[in-house]
Design a protein around this motif. Sequence first.
Motif, short mmCIF file in Angstrom:
data_model
loop_
_atom_site.label_atom_id
_atom_site.label_comp_id
_atom_site.label_asym_id
_atom_site.label_seq_id
_atom_site.Cartn_x
_atom_site.Cartn_y
_atom_site.Cartn_z
N LEU A 88 -10.24 14.99 1.47
CA LEU A 88 -9.38 13.90 1.02
C LEU A 88 -10.03 12.53 1.13
N LEU A 89 -10.69 12.24 2.24
CA LEU A 89 -11.19 10.88 2.46
C LEU A 89 -12.19 10.42 1.40
N ALA A 137 0.84 -1.20 0.00
CA ALA A 137 0.00 0.00 0.00
C ALA A 137 0.87 1.25 0.00
N LEU A 138 0.42 2.28 -0.70
CA LEU A 138 1.07 3.58 -0.65
C LEU A 138 0.79 4.21 0.70
N GLN A 139 1.81 4.75 1.33
CA GLN A 139 1.68 5.35 2.66
C GLN A 139 1.51 6.87 2.51
N LEU A 140 0.35 7.37 2.91
CA LEU A 140 0.02 8.78 2.75
C LEU A 140 -0.30 9.38 4.11
N LYS A 141 0.16 10.60 4.35
CA LYS A 141 -0.12 11.32 5.59
C LYS A 141 -0.89 12.59 5.26
N ALA A 142 -1.82 12.98 6.16
CA ALA A 142 -2.59 14.20 5.94
C ALA A 142 -3.10 14.73 7.28
N GLU A 185 -2.77 3.51 2.35
CA GLU A 185 -2.95 3.56 3.80
C GLU A 185 -2.75 5.01 4.24
N LEU A 186 -3.78 5.56 4.88
CA LEU A 186 -3.78 6.97 5.26
C LEU A 186 -3.55 7.12 6.76
N THR A 187 -2.60 7.95 7.13
CA THR A 187 -2.35 8.31 8.53
C THR A 187 -2.75 9.76 8.72
N ALA A 237 2.54 13.14 1.20
CA ALA A 237 1.68 13.74 2.23
C ALA A 237 0.89 14.88 1.62
N MET A 238 -0.27 15.12 2.21
CA MET A 238 -1.01 16.35 1.94
C MET A 238 -0.74 17.25 3.14
N ILE A 239 -0.22 18.44 2.89
CA ILE A 239 0.15 19.32 3.99
C ILE A 239 -0.56 20.66 3.87
N TYR A 240 -0.63 21.37 4.99
CA TYR A 240 -1.13 22.74 5.03
C TYR A 240 0.01 23.63 5.48
#
Length: 300
Positions: free
Chosen positions: A109-110, A96-101, A126-128, A145-148
């Motif tokens: 996003l979800l 799985a691709l590991q993504l953070k947000a 896989e989202l963290t 990652a998706m960041i702000y």
Amino acid sequence: MAHPMKRLPPLPALHTFLITAQCCNFTRAAELLHITQGAVSRQIAGLEAHLGYPLFLRQARGLALTDQGREFYPRIQQVFALIDEAVEEVGARRKALQLKAPTCAMRWLLPRLMKWQALRPDVPVELTTTIAYGVDFRREEFDAAMIYAQAPGHGVVARHLFDERLTPVCTRQVLEGPLPLDTPADLERHVLLHPARDKHDWENWLRAAGHNPGPLSGGHHFDTLDLALSVASQGTGIALGDWSLIGDELDKGHLVAPFDLRVPTGGAYYLVYPERREPDPKLRELLDWLWREAHVDKID
């Protein structure tokens, strides 16, 4: 009359033949296989007995492949190449691709990750989630990652999704309730939900709307914008929502925006991955797809 299925040679013996045929030397094959020379010799003899023909000529100057051995060798090479390919492909599909947000981005996003999984079940993600807005790829094992942030920072490749633009939101019941919501000044008569104790976001929005607020008293404070929005959707007060993140809830009528004004904060959302490595093709495909989703959905 059905013929009984011929028993296949054992896979370890075939692998030993492959390595031995590559070097034509029992001693060298034993070193490569981390077994004894006697074990190599016994496996080759057992394989020859199973097949019913010799694979090697044992000569004083070393080994040589027989005619059958030369014909057998490329076919066994192909078999093991197919096994290697199968292991790689299946392993790649399962990883799985590991993504953070940050949690504040979940509203946007979800639903899109769920849509992605329906379109590409072979590329799991896989989202963290975290209340932190950024990512440190030197210490965190994420693919992207998706960041702000005000800017994406150094050491990353970034794709801009959208700028943060805040506007008041509430339920329709609050909008149509006994307290009016016709002008920005009316907001001070309502329960304001603050994403931080400094009330800075609300003060900025009211000033941008042409209303110079006095000290904002009362209301409720939360650790994140996301928590304030969750409470607003229950009809408890009015929160500031990021226009780019709340489109789905506005479309479904869970929230309404009483005013047209959307005030930029200087912050933005980005997709980022480490600059130091080229992204996996499947990761690039996911990031491209999310970027297109952000720009298709963009509401001016």
